[in-house]
Every structure is written in structure tokens, then in C-alpha cells.
Motif scaffolding. Sequence first.
Motif, PDB file in Angstrom:
ATOM      1  N   ALA A 143      -3.629   3.893  -0.440  1.00  0.00           N
ATOM      2  CA  ALA A 143      -3.893   2.627  -1.307  1.00  0.00           C
ATOM      3  C   ALA A 143      -4.601   1.405  -0.364  1.00  0.00           C
ATOM      4  CB  ALA A 143      -2.978   2.213  -2.095  1.00  0.00           C
ATOM      5  N   TYR A 203       1.368   9.510 -10.105  1.00  0.00           N
ATOM      6  CA  TYR A 203       1.649   9.927  -8.604  1.00  0.00           C
ATOM      7  C   TYR A 203       0.501  11.084  -8.332  1.00  0.00           C
ATOM      8  CZ  TYR A 203       6.161   7.585  -8.071  1.00  0.00           C
ATOM      9  OH  TYR A 203       7.044   6.872  -8.194  1.00  0.00           O
ATOM     10  N   VAL A 234      14.482  -4.962  -5.648  1.00  0.00           N
ATOM     11  CA  VAL A 234      13.087  -5.686  -5.743  1.00  0.00           C
ATOM     12  C   VAL A 234      13.584  -7.019  -5.713  1.00  0.00           C
ATOM     13  CG1 VAL A 234      11.430  -6.410  -7.305  1.00  0.00           C
ATOM     14  CG2 VAL A 234      12.350  -4.106  -7.477  1.00  0.00           C
ATOM     15  N   ALA A 244       8.352  -5.049  -9.649  1.00  0.00           N
ATOM     16  CA  ALA A 244       8.085  -4.890  -8.151  1.00  0.00           C
ATOM     17  C   ALA A 244       6.908  -5.831  -7.908  1.00  0.00           C
ATOM     18  CB  ALA A 244       8.250  -3.758  -7.367  1.00  0.00           C
ATOM     19  N   CYS A 245       5.812  -5.330  -8.697  1.00  0.00           N
ATOM     20  CA  CYS A 245       4.538  -5.904  -8.614  1.00  0.00           C
ATOM     21  C   CYS A 245       4.418  -7.448  -9.167  1.00  0.00           C
ATOM     22  CB  CYS A 245       3.506  -5.263  -9.264  1.00  0.00           C
ATOM     23  SG  CYS A 245       2.785  -3.956  -8.246  1.00  0.00           S
ATOM     24  N   CYS A 287       4.445   0.845 -12.947  1.00  0.00           N
ATOM     25  CA  CYS A 287       4.825   1.546 -11.699  1.00  0.00           C
ATOM     26  C   CYS A 287       3.856   2.703 -11.176  1.00  0.00           C
ATOM     27  CB  CYS A 287       6.388   1.805 -11.744  1.00  0.00           C
ATOM     28  SG  CYS A 287       6.717   1.778  -9.638  1.00  0.00           S
ATOM     29  N   LEU A 288       3.237   2.362  -9.991  1.00  0.00           N
ATOM     30  CA  LEU A 288       2.680   3.468  -9.411  1.00  0.00           C
ATOM     31  C   LEU A 288       3.383   3.904  -8.109  1.00  0.00           C
ATOM     32  CD1 LEU A 288      -0.918   1.696  -9.508  1.00  0.00           C
ATOM     33  CD2 LEU A 288       0.043   3.924 -10.864  1.00  0.00           C
ATOM     34  N   GLY A 289       4.715   3.250  -7.958  1.00  0.00           N
ATOM     35  CA  GLY A 289       5.426   3.707  -6.713  1.00  0.00           C
ATOM     36  C   GLY A 289       4.957   3.101  -5.318  1.00  0.00           C
ATOM     37  N   LEU A 290       4.126   1.940  -5.649  1.00  0.00           N
ATOM     38  CA  LEU A 290       3.498   1.403  -4.401  1.00  0.00           C
ATOM     39  C   LEU A 290       4.394  -0.028  -4.323  1.00  0.00           C
ATOM     40  CD1 LEU A 290      -0.093   1.957  -4.971  1.00  0.00           C
ATOM     41  CD2 LEU A 290       1.522   3.164  -3.407  1.00  0.00           C
ATOM     42  N   CYS A 291       5.670  -0.089  -4.514  1.00  0.00           N
ATOM     43  CA  CYS A 291       6.316  -1.360  -4.804  1.00  0.00           C
ATOM     44  C   CYS A 291       6.704  -2.191  -3.921  1.00  0.00           C
ATOM     45  CB  CYS A 291       7.821  -0.844  -5.476  1.00  0.00           C
ATOM     46  SG  CYS A 291       7.499   0.224  -6.806  1.00  0.00           S
ATOM     47  N   ALA A 292       6.486  -1.777  -2.590  1.00  0.00           N
ATOM     48  CA  ALA A 292       6.590  -2.784  -1.369  1.00  0.00           C
ATOM     49  C   ALA A 292       4.977  -3.108  -1.011  1.00  0.00           C
ATOM     50  CB  ALA A 292       7.366  -2.049  -0.418  1.00  0.00           C
ATOM     51  N   SER A 293       4.130  -2.789  -1.628  1.00  0.00           N
ATOM     52  CA  SER A 293       2.795  -3.346  -1.294  1.00  0.00           C
ATOM     53  C   SER A 293       1.916  -3.693  -2.384  1.00  0.00           C
ATOM     54  CB  SER A 293       2.025  -1.945  -0.431  1.00  0.00           C
ATOM     55  OG  SER A 293       2.813  -0.870  -0.346  1.00  0.00           O
ATOM     56  N   LEU A 299      -5.939   4.759  -5.653  1.00  0.00           N
ATOM     57  CA  LEU A 299      -4.930   3.672  -5.536  1.00  0.00           C
ATOM     58  C   LEU A 299      -5.699   2.827  -4.905  1.00  0.00           C
ATOM     59  CD1 LEU A 299      -2.239   6.439  -5.183  1.00  0.00           C
ATOM     60  CD2 LEU A 299      -2.518   5.047  -7.331  1.00  0.00           C
ATOM     61  N   VAL A 300      -5.137   1.478  -5.159  1.00  0.00           N
ATOM     62  CA  VAL A 300      -5.354   0.117  -4.459  1.00  0.00           C
ATOM     63  C   VAL A 300      -4.165  -0.623  -4.457  1.00  0.00           C
ATOM     64  CG1 VAL A 300      -7.930  -0.027  -4.407  1.00  0.00           C
ATOM     65  CG2 VAL A 300      -6.746  -0.584  -6.491  1.00  0.00           C
ATOM     66  N   ALA A 301      -3.737  -1.126  -3.292  1.00  0.00           N
ATOM     67  CA  ALA A 301      -2.652  -1.923  -3.177  1.00  0.00           C
ATOM     68  C   ALA A 301      -2.954  -3.412  -2.484  1.00  0.00           C
ATOM     69  CB  ALA A 301      -1.527  -1.309  -2.258  1.00  0.00           C
ATOM     70  N   ARG A 302      -1.933  -4.143  -2.374  1.00  0.00           N
ATOM     71  CA  ARG A 302      -2.040  -5.384  -1.643  1.00  0.00           C
ATOM     72  C   ARG A 302      -3.064  -6.114  -2.419  1.00  0.00           C
ATOM     73  NH1 ARG A 302      -1.592  -3.064   4.227  1.00  0.00           N
ATOM     74  NH2 ARG A 302       0.685  -2.807   4.191  1.00  0.00           N
TER      75      ARG A 302
END
Lengths: 518, 158
Positions: free
Chosen positions: A15, A226, A417, B86-87, B123-129, B140-143
Motif C-alpha cells: 500500500a 484482504y 489503537v 485506527a484510521c 478496516c483494511l488491516g493497515l492500521c499502523a499506516s 491498496l493505498v496507505a498513508r
Amino acid sequence: MTTRIFVPLDSAAVACGADEIADTLIREIARRGLDAVVVRNGSRGMAWLEPLVEVETIDGRVGYGPVEPDEAAALLDAGLLTGGRHSKRIGLVDEHPFLKNQTRLTFARCGITDPLSLDEYRAHGGLEGLARAIELGAEKTVAEVLESGLRGRGGAGFPTGIKWKTVADFSADRKYIVANADEGDSGTFADRMIMEGDPFCLLEGMAIAGLGTGATKGFVYLRSEYPVAIRVLGEAVEILRREKVLGPSVLGSGRAFDVEVRVGAGAYVCGEETALLDSLEGKRGQVRFKPPLPAHKGLFGKPTVINNVVTLASVPVILAKGGAFYKDFGMGRSRGTMPLQIAGNVKHGGLYEAAFGLTLGEIVDGIGGSTETGRPVRAVQVGGPLGAYFPRSLFDTPFDYEAFAAKDGLIGHAGIVVFDDSVDMMKQARFAFEFCAVESCGKCTPCRIGAVRGRETVEKVMRGERVAENLALVEDLCNTMKLGSLCALGGFTPYPVMSALTHFPEDFHGTPIREAAE
Amino acid sequence: MTVFKAFDAEDAAGIIAELKQLEGPLLPILNAFQARYGFVGEEAVRLVSAALNLSRAEVYGVVSFYHDYHQAPRGRHVLKVCRAEACQARGSDAVAEAVEKALGVTFGETTPDGQVTLEAVYCLGLCASGPSAMIDHGRLVARLTPARAEALVEEVML
């Protein structure tokens, strides 16, 4: 010798451009005629450093991160193949404090090996657990899991060995192993990481469960959100079938076990085990009444072990090293290790596997390094959308099933979180109800109607309508939901709501909400 | 780029024939329909119910239950923005607002030209980014920041 460069295939890296980085490196290696190869590994779990590019040198693996896609060629210019200097160089990855202080049992291989190389899997201890299970036989396999003290990592914390024994002791013409990979809790990604980074480990755990309980068929119920895990796990199943690890004779034991990966269709409630079973059967994902327990009457009415992904992925190491080894880690009735998922507004977020017992403060301030925004931590939600919000004053709570329950919270799937001081806790309470309303399966009234009324009532408080009266109503409603709901969705939604109310009453004042700090 | 195929009864019957042998075949079939045609319409429901010997009401009940299934065609692309906690903690509300503004629609709607449907995902499971998003079924895209989200919208609108 050909130099190996590692670029994670993990979603968190992809990502942020890992696929582009891998493509550029492969192209540039060919163009420059270098003797190097790109391996797509799992993630080491240091999310803030992703994409983390590693290179194997004589001193060990040197890392660079977070790498931007347009920096890939420059990395080669800087002498990537010999671990050359670059502003993104973080040194020897194994020496990184975030990794060095972990106890990696379940995630021992994740990020290190090529997830789809069975040779590497074996070279790093893979299939030892399964081989030992075959040697021990069914009864002693289950006894080993019982001995380990392993409890369900999905959140409920039920002893895994007891679940297995119940199914093993129940005779039927067909039994099933189901891996619950419907990891819908915000703040959690351990299931995803292991399925992307070490998928054989989950499948080995399922095969051990199959041999231990007499089940011949396994399903992985994987959420549709996922895509990378779906692809990697699917390929892993094919490889294990080809190599006869799965199939009519598991590792030549003469015992059959096969696995099928099934993809969900976007329903949070299917993470609840009985709703998941209904969904697998092709029905609406509605929660079942218990009893009968899934262990007696589960999938298609047959005895079924349904375990979370991390639970099953922890089994191979337990069998390989023994239940007593695993039990040695942890505290109280929480034995072994837990992959903590540190997420949200945090500087050093990611997956941190450690024995139970670290305090919330050690996790958030110490390991996580506090907020990314640099503002003070105000609240920490532990255990997903149904978990309680903890204030700083409870940061001495040790990470343990019972200790969190004693503070009116839960560890759930160990998602943590972090929120800074710009968070509006009344808004979070409203969101908890809203989420429950969106995701309720509709079977029981406290959840289906309670969530909607709860949201409306918090909105009244937000508008300043009879604040004290409406807050009392919210509290009463929470009690009804907690005691009257059929499953944890309605039953636990009160945790975030009530913890917000109890620990952050100053936010429930009914005048226009605090401006979010920029 | 996702190009959905127009619904075709013969093609759909082929999918059913291929997946019918599975234990609990309904979700795999509906997943395949949704991915291929972009929706699971009335005709599809009729076909599946006949093939699996289920009532139309039962199949309809399943189609209407899951967030992934849609009873009518939507945009050529689907942009899913994570709205979970988280997001949120990482500023997803501002990203969501920027996306709505750039697309000119709110969550759950499709742009008038039929190009993009905007959806919330939990939730996409990218919770720290986070904040994170998913385009169609796999990118997928994060940050994300509001500015990066606007650039992403522009790209999807092309």
C-alpha cells in the motif's frame, strides 16, 4: 554468490509502493547486469519503516526504510548490494530494538523467509510440529496443546486444548477445522500478516488440529478486504498439496487432511464463530444460539474446531518445542506470547510479539514511542471496535486476559489503537453505536435496535438535549445490550461506550463538540 | 482497470456449474457474480436459486445481507475509504471529507458519469499506516493525506 534483496509483499508495504519498488529493482538489476535477485518476503512488523527493503550481506541483513518508490534506483546507486550508505539505511535489521526485544514464537519466520518457499519454511523449523504430531498420535497431540495453556487469540480466550478435546472425543463421520480469518477489528492485522508472511504456518497448525481431532477437512474463512492474503494463502495451499503435506496422506502419515480457502463478503459479524459457520454454509451470517456448541454441532451440523488464525498458527511451535516450553512464557492464566498490534496515532506502530504481562504504558509509550503527531496520548482503545477506551491513569494495567477484564475492558485480538488529545470521546461513543448498527446481524433485539437507539441518544446529548437524562438512558441501554445480546457484537458495544463515559466524562457535555486540533 | 462483463445467463450458468460441487456453494457463486458483473441482480438470484434448489427469498436474503453484494450495477470503479477507529486516529475524517468533495458525492453514492462509487470500509488491516483506502478489488493505498487522496481521486476519475 547471488545477493538476495528483500521487498515485502505484505499489504502494508504494498500500500506504500512495495510492488513498484520490486519492479524497479528487478528492471535495474537486469539493466546493470548485477548478480542479485529480489525476494518478496513478509513484513517484519515495523509498519512505520515499510516498505522496508533488506539486503543480505556477510554481516547480516541490512535494512532501508521507509523507501519511496522513486528511491529504488538510487538505492542501487548507493551500493545497496553491499549494504551501502543511504539516508534510509537503518543498519542490521535483527539488531533493531523493536525486533530485538520481542519473543517471536508464532511470528518467528514472518518477514524473514520467502512465504511461498517450502524449502525455506523447512529450513526455519517448519513442519517439525506436524511431524511430531504424527509421531505422537491424536491423543498426545491434543494433550500437548492443553498443556501449553494456549487460549483463543481471536478475543474470547477460550482454552484451545479443551475445544480440541471436545471435538476429538465426539464421534462423527465427518469433522471440520475452521480457521477464523475474518479479522474485522480495527487496529488488528496479525492474522493478515501471518497469512501473507508465513502462510504455511497457519496451514500446518490446521493440519495438526485435523490429526489431533480426527477432522479431515479444513476451511479458512478469509475476509474480502484482504486481497493479498487471499492470493498468498491460496498459492500456499496449492504448494502444500503438490508437496503432499496436505491431501490424502499428510506428510506420508496415511491420514487425510485438506484445506479450502473461502472468501467472505464483507460482514463484520461473520467474525463471530457461529455466524461464520452459517456464512460458510451459504446463509446469512447470523449468530446461532448456543448450545449446541460448534464442537458438537458446527459446520454442516458436524463437530467443528473453530479457532482464530493466530491460535492455529501458534500450534506448530507448541508441538515442535512442547507445551511446557510455550507455557513458560506469560503471566497468570495468560500463557505464551501475544502478537500485539500497535496502531492508530503512534510513532512506532506495527506487530510486536511478546509474552503476556507488559503494561499498557510500556506498550504505548515505550514500544510505540507515543503519538506520531507528537501530542499527548489521551485514550487507547484495546481489543477492536468492541474494546474499551483506556485513559492514561490505567496505563499500569498488564496485558493479560483477566487483568483487562478486571478494568472493564478486554484484550480481544490484541489490537491497540492510540489516540492523541484531539480525540472527541463522545464522537467515539457515537461511532461505537453506529458501527454496531451497521454490522448487526439483526437476530437479537438488544443489538439490532439498541445500537440505533444508542446512536440517536448520543446524538441528542451532542445537541445538548436533556443531557443528564439521556446519558442515564445510554447507560441503561448499555446494560440491556450487555446482558441481553446474543453475541459479543451487541454484548460488547457497551465497552467502548461506557469506558468513554466513565473515563472521559468531560467530553459528554452537550455543547458543540470540541474542535479537533489541527 | 475493472471492466465488468454484462450479465449473461449462459455465462452465469457456467459459473454455477463450476462451483456447484463445493460444500456450501452459495457464497462462492455470489462472490464470482459480484466480481464478474459488478452486481447480483434479480435474474442472477433466480438462476442460483433454481440451480441450488433454494427459494428465491433465501438467496435474496443472503444477497441483501452482505455489504459486498449489490443488487444493481454501480460505478466502473469502487473507491473504499477506511472509516474505522485506527484510521480515525490518524486523520481519516479529513481524508474522507476531501474525497467526498473531490468526487462530488457522499459515501454510498456513485458519480453522475457512473465512473466511481464511493464506499466506507471498516478496516483494511493497515492500521499502523492509515488512513488507507482500496480501489476496486485489490489496489491498496496507505498513508493518505487530503492532498494525496485528491490525487488518487483524479487518477480514478480518468
